[in-house]
Write a protein that holds these residues in place. Sequence first.
Motif, PDB file in Angstrom:
ATOM      1  N   UNK A  61       0.829  -1.179  -0.086  1.00  0.00           N
ATOM      2  CA  UNK A  61       0.011  -0.074   0.166  1.00  0.00           C
ATOM      3  C   UNK A  61       0.757   1.145   0.112  1.00  0.00           C
ATOM      4  N   UNK A  62       2.154   1.121  -0.016  1.00  0.00           N
ATOM      5  CA  UNK A  62       3.131   2.113   0.119  1.00  0.00           C
ATOM      6  C   UNK A  62       3.686   2.597  -1.267  1.00  0.00           C
ATOM      7  N   UNK A  63       4.149   3.792  -1.491  1.00  0.00           N
ATOM      8  CA  UNK A  63       4.618   4.342  -3.158  1.00  0.00           C
ATOM      9  C   UNK A  63       5.845   4.814  -3.002  1.00  0.00           C
ATOM     10  N   UNK A  64       6.529   4.418  -3.859  1.00  0.00           N
ATOM     11  CA  UNK A  64       7.910   5.503  -4.074  1.00  0.00           C
ATOM     12  C   UNK A  64       8.032   6.094  -5.447  1.00  0.00           C
ATOM     13  N   UNK A  65       8.473   6.969  -5.637  1.00  0.00           N
ATOM     14  CA  UNK A  65       8.345   7.936  -6.805  1.00  0.00           C
ATOM     15  C   UNK A  65       9.894   8.275  -7.270  1.00  0.00           C
ATOM     16  N   UNK A  66       9.956   7.871  -8.626  1.00  0.00           N
ATOM     17  CA  UNK A  66      11.396   8.296  -9.465  1.00  0.00           C
ATOM     18  C   UNK A  66      11.143   9.471 -10.190  1.00  0.00           C
ATOM     19  N   UNK A  67      12.145  10.163 -10.624  1.00  0.00           N
ATOM     20  CA  UNK A  67      12.029  11.292 -11.431  1.00  0.00           C
ATOM     21  C   UNK A  67      10.995  12.384 -11.033  1.00  0.00           C
ATOM     22  N   UNK A  68      10.854  12.903  -9.763  1.00  0.00           N
ATOM     23  CA  UNK A  68       9.795  13.799  -9.355  1.00  0.00           C
ATOM     24  C   UNK A  68      10.399  15.247  -9.628  1.00  0.00           C
ATOM     25  N   UNK A  69       9.448  15.826  -9.929  1.00  0.00           N
ATOM     26  CA  UNK A  69       9.593  17.380 -10.242  1.00  0.00           C
ATOM     27  C   UNK A  69      10.194  17.972  -9.011  1.00  0.00           C
ATOM     28  N   UNK A  70      11.179  19.073  -9.184  1.00  0.00           N
ATOM     29  CA  UNK A  70      11.675  19.800  -8.176  1.00  0.00           C
ATOM     30  C   UNK A  70      11.235  21.105  -7.952  1.00  0.00           C
ATOM     31  N   UNK A  71      10.483  21.609  -8.766  1.00  0.00           N
ATOM     32  CA  UNK A  71       9.791  23.056  -8.620  1.00  0.00           C
ATOM     33  C   UNK A  71       8.650  23.132  -9.616  1.00  0.00           C
ATOM     34  N   UNK A  89       7.995  25.707 -11.240  1.00  0.00           N
ATOM     35  CA  UNK A  89       8.329  26.417 -12.215  1.00  0.00           C
ATOM     36  C   UNK A  89       9.066  25.729 -13.300  1.00  0.00           C
ATOM     37  N   UNK A  90       8.660  25.607 -14.516  1.00  0.00           N
ATOM     38  CA  UNK A  90       9.116  24.686 -15.440  1.00  0.00           C
ATOM     39  C   UNK A  90      10.688  24.780 -15.765  1.00  0.00           C
ATOM     40  N   UNK A  91      10.968  25.949 -16.077  1.00  0.00           N
ATOM     41  CA  UNK A  91      12.623  26.165 -16.388  1.00  0.00           C
ATOM     42  C   UNK A  91      13.471  25.585 -15.071  1.00  0.00           C
ATOM     43  N   UNK A  92      13.019  26.314 -13.891  1.00  0.00           N
ATOM     44  CA  UNK A  92      13.814  26.061 -12.609  1.00  0.00           C
ATOM     45  C   UNK A  92      13.788  24.613 -12.494  1.00  0.00           C
ATOM     46  N   UNK A  93      12.700  23.986 -12.595  1.00  0.00           N
ATOM     47  CA  UNK A  93      12.652  22.390 -12.599  1.00  0.00           C
ATOM     48  C   UNK A  93      13.635  21.549 -13.567  1.00  0.00           C
ATOM     49  N   UNK A  94      13.423  22.217 -14.910  1.00  0.00           N
ATOM     50  CA  UNK A  94      14.631  21.714 -15.831  1.00  0.00           C
ATOM     51  C   UNK A  94      16.109  22.068 -15.332  1.00  0.00           C
ATOM     52  N   UNK A  95      16.466  23.129 -14.659  1.00  0.00           N
ATOM     53  CA  UNK A  95      17.799  23.275 -14.261  1.00  0.00           C
ATOM     54  C   UNK A  95      18.050  22.277 -13.167  1.00  0.00           C
ATOM     55  N   UNK A  96      17.217  22.317 -12.331  1.00  0.00           N
ATOM     56  CA  UNK A  96      17.207  21.134 -11.232  1.00  0.00           C
ATOM     57  C   UNK A  96      17.608  19.722 -11.603  1.00  0.00           C
ATOM     58  N   UNK A  97      16.900  19.264 -12.607  1.00  0.00           N
ATOM     59  CA  UNK A  97      16.950  17.915 -13.264  1.00  0.00           C
ATOM     60  C   UNK A  97      18.517  17.737 -14.019  1.00  0.00           C
ATOM     61  N   UNK A  98      18.889  18.860 -14.758  1.00  0.00           N
ATOM     62  CA  UNK A  98      20.023  18.697 -15.456  1.00  0.00           C
ATOM     63  C   UNK A  98      21.167  18.747 -14.494  1.00  0.00           C
ATOM     64  N   UNK A  99      20.893  19.515 -13.251  1.00  0.00           N
ATOM     65  CA  UNK A  99      22.075  19.508 -12.377  1.00  0.00           C
ATOM     66  C   UNK A  99      22.322  18.125 -11.544  1.00  0.00           C
ATOM     67  N   UNK A 100      21.085  17.824 -11.256  1.00  0.00           N
ATOM     68  CA  UNK A 100      21.123  16.468 -10.593  1.00  0.00           C
ATOM     69  C   UNK A 100      21.839  15.287 -11.537  1.00  0.00           C
ATOM     70  N   UNK A 101      21.409  15.450 -12.662  1.00  0.00           N
ATOM     71  CA  UNK A 101      21.952  14.385 -13.690  1.00  0.00           C
ATOM     72  C   UNK A 101      23.613  14.488 -13.984  1.00  0.00           C
ATOM     73  N   UNK A 102      24.059  15.771 -13.952  1.00  0.00           N
ATOM     74  CA  UNK A 102      25.291  15.975 -14.213  1.00  0.00           C
ATOM     75  C   UNK A 102      26.132  15.565 -12.960  1.00  0.00           C
ATOM     76  N   UNK A 127       6.288   4.446  -8.892  1.00  0.00           N
ATOM     77  CA  UNK A 127       5.745   5.822  -9.914  1.00  0.00           C
ATOM     78  C   UNK A 127       7.007   6.003 -10.687  1.00  0.00           C
ATOM     79  N   UNK A 128       7.278   5.694 -11.879  1.00  0.00           N
ATOM     80  CA  UNK A 128       8.497   5.742 -12.440  1.00  0.00           C
ATOM     81  C   UNK A 128       8.905   6.981 -13.081  1.00  0.00           C
ATOM     82  N   UNK A 129       7.944   7.928 -13.155  1.00  0.00           N
ATOM     83  CA  UNK A 129       8.047   9.308 -13.820  1.00  0.00           C
ATOM     84  C   UNK A 129       6.890   9.964 -13.133  1.00  0.00           C
ATOM     85  N   UNK A 130       7.393  11.252 -12.471  1.00  0.00           N
ATOM     86  CA  UNK A 130       6.379  12.216 -11.906  1.00  0.00           C
ATOM     87  C   UNK A 130       6.746  13.560 -12.222  1.00  0.00           C
ATOM     88  N   UNK A 131       7.454  13.787 -13.422  1.00  0.00           N
ATOM     89  CA  UNK A 131       7.676  15.270 -13.720  1.00  0.00           C
ATOM     90  C   UNK A 131       6.496  15.694 -14.330  1.00  0.00           C
TER      91      UNK A 131
END
Length: 288
Positions: A78-88, A90-103, A169-173
């Motif tokens: 009954x519990x859930x874990x989420x991968x690739x969650x949004x971080x903001x 604000x779309x472009x700030x979220x994109x920045x966070x995602x790219x920084x995390x990957x890098x 939940x494999x993607x929650x962007x």
Amino acid sequence: MGRAVGGRGGAREDDGRGSAAGAVDGLPDAAPPPGERAVARRFTAEIWIVLGLSLGKSAVYAVVSLIAKLTAGPPLASQTTTLNASRSPRPYLDLTYQLLSIGFALLPVALALYLLSANGRSAVRRIGLDRTRPWRDLGIGVGLAALIGIPGLGLYVAGRALGITVEVQAAALNAAWWTVPVLILSALQNALLEEVVAVGYLMERLRDLRWRTPAIIAASALLRGSYHLYQGWGPFVGNVVMGVVFAEYYRRRRRVMPLVVAHTALDVVAFVGYALLPEEWLEAIGVT
């Protein structure tokens, strides 16, 4: 009365810092090479540092996360874990966070390759991360992805039915033009990190330490399973099996590129499929 002067074959004055025969330009003799025990201690410390900065750290957090889930009260199913969650929001700030995390997540990959090339040998050639056989690597990688992915999905569904696997939940962007490209980059980052560190680097270093082959394969496979424990016992078992298959392939072929291809394909299907497939399709296969 002063420094002796002579021709090319003349005597050289000892300046007190080493023997005239052994010194080079006044420098002392080179230190003797380290013994086998010193090298083994260095490699052991190196392994702990690399893992502590990457997958070993993830494994510790995964164990703590599983303990937290098991003691939270509700059953794992009954519990859930989420991968690739949004971080903001604000779309472009979220994109920045995602790219920084990957890098930044790729830095341990660079470190592992750097350490494997310490003797001047190309690390990418040593572990087969080069592009000398692109079509063959692609074909083998796709085959491995099918070999692992189809039974893996069945194991996930079975784990959910048995109550030993959380809902993943494999993607929650948030939906944006960059969502799919970022999910593909995330899949590639996961593949490079796990296959280079858990297979290429770890197996090479354990060979340097003269571990036996079954122990090397077991260490690589158990490491892979351990950092997936936050998803429950089912994914742990599935990833250990995947780890055995991948480690055995690497032992035989000494090429990590097909494993990167296979892992990237598995994660792209999981991440992008989860983001794009209709919810009723996901429910039908037990993913949500």
